[in-house]
Write an enzyme that holds these catalytic residues in place. Structure first.
Site, PDB file in Angstrom:
ATOM      1  N   THR A  32      85.600  46.186  40.110  1.00  0.00           N
ATOM      2  CA  THR A  32      85.272  46.533  39.372  1.00  0.00           C
ATOM      3  C   THR A  32      86.350  46.187  37.878  1.00  0.00           C
ATOM      4  OG1 THR A  32      86.692  48.851  38.889  1.00  0.00           O
ATOM      5  CG2 THR A  32      84.245  48.685  40.323  1.00  0.00           C
ATOM      6  N   SER A  61      85.599  41.510  33.713  1.00  0.00           N
ATOM      7  CA  SER A  61      85.598  40.828  32.967  1.00  0.00           C
ATOM      8  C   SER A  61      86.593  39.564  32.635  1.00  0.00           C
ATOM      9  CB  SER A  61      84.695  41.414  31.693  1.00  0.00           C
ATOM     10  OG  SER A  61      85.776  41.919  31.250  1.00  0.00           O
ATOM     11  N   TYR A  91      96.334  59.157  30.430  1.00  0.00           N
ATOM     12  CA  TYR A  91      96.805  57.917  31.652  1.00  0.00           C
ATOM     13  C   TYR A  91      97.007  58.174  32.894  1.00  0.00           C
ATOM     14  CZ  TYR A  91      97.461  52.817  33.463  1.00  0.00           C
ATOM     15  OH  TYR A  91      97.374  51.455  33.982  1.00  0.00           O
ATOM     16  N   SER A 111      98.740  51.941  38.745  1.00  0.00           N
ATOM     17  CA  SER A 111     100.026  51.904  37.897  1.00  0.00           C
ATOM     18  C   SER A 111     101.282  52.791  37.723  1.00  0.00           C
ATOM     19  CB  SER A 111      99.352  52.712  36.540  1.00  0.00           C
ATOM     20  OG  SER A 111     100.585  52.719  35.234  1.00  0.00           O
ATOM     21  N   ILE A 140      93.485  41.856  34.618  1.00  0.00           N
ATOM     22  CA  ILE A 140      93.665  41.660  36.203  1.00  0.00           C
ATOM     23  C   ILE A 140      92.270  41.498  36.905  1.00  0.00           C
ATOM     24  CG2 ILE A 140      94.409  42.656  38.238  1.00  0.00           C
ATOM     25  CD1 ILE A 140      95.970  44.914  36.574  1.00  0.00           C
TER      26      ILE A 140
END
Length: 242
Positions: free
Chosen positions: A7, A10, A152, A139, A13
């Site tokens: 996923t 485009s 995030y 992360s 990563i």
């Protein structure tokens, strides 16, 4: 030939992951939410170079109906997903008190709901075959939190806990679950920093530079092929930063 679903494929990563696994002969199911042209260009490049089956899907992997169709079509056309890499993610920088509930939900939907949905649909086929691999791209902020990135950080902290819990649940069935906690990687997500901010950050990193998407992709390939005993781990890739 194994099928891998990536996923957020485009650019950054995700695109590096696609190139890495294509080079090793995997069939690919690639997803992005908006960058249709970039995704199709990448898919065409990899088809021509490696002569492998590739499907592309444009849509929100935080949407249950979209994810269901993504897995159904992948299974029908190139085979059930044997490796899932949950890479889709967005950030939001700003003070928490200035963040709307809608912005909070968008981050959580993209970064966390998507992991739940994709794992939920990948697991049944993996169980039936007695093996499979799930890798979540996380992360370092999920471990320690970042000022002005509460949403995030929370989303990635949830992914890390999810990874550990699901690994315990699935290990008896031969399914491996790990995560890579990335540090500062040179992608569009970090393009918001000024040259001065970037230089200051690089000085904090013992390696003296940002990581590259290819370094993440290389580690991902190693992990996927490392055997089932390495599971439930949040593996930090940050140049010694944290």
């Amino acid at each position: 030939m194994q099928t891998i679903l990536i996923t957020g494929a485009s650019r950054g990563i995700g695109a590096a992951l696609a190139r890495e696994f294509a080079a090793h002969g995997y069939s690919l199911a690639l997803n992005c939410r908006q960058q249709t042209d970039a995704l199709e260009h990448l898919a065409q490049e990899l088809r021509e170079t490696y002569r492998i089956p590739i499907l592309t899907f444009v849509g929100n992997v935080g949407d249950p109906a979209f994810v269901r169709e993504l897995f159904d079509r992948t299974s029908r056309e190139i085979g059930p997903v044997s490796i899932l890499i949950n890479n889709a993610g967005i950030s939001h920088i700003g003070l928490l008190q200035d963040m709307s509930y809608e912005q909070w939900r968008t981050v959580m939907n993209t970064n966390t709901d998507s992991v739940f949905l994709c794992c939920k649909h990948a697991i049944p086929d993996m169980l039936s075959r007695g093996h499979g691999y799930i890798l979540n791209i996380s992360s370092v902020w999920g471990n320690m939190g970042a000022s002005c990135e509460c949403a995030y950080s929370a989303s990635k902290g949830a992914v890390n806990a999810f990874t550990k819990a699901l690994a315990r649940e699935l290990a008896p069935s031969g399914i491996t679950v790990n995560a890579i906690a990335c540090g500062a990687v040179d992608t569009d997500m970090n393009a918001c920093f000024s040259p001065e901010e970037r230089a200051a950050l690089e000085q904090e990193i013992p390696c003296g530079r940002y990581g590259t998407p290819q370094e993440v992709a290389s580690l991902a390939y190693q992990l996927v092929n490392s055997g089932s005993y390495l599971t439930g781990q949040i593996i930090t890739l940050d140049g010694g930063w944290t």
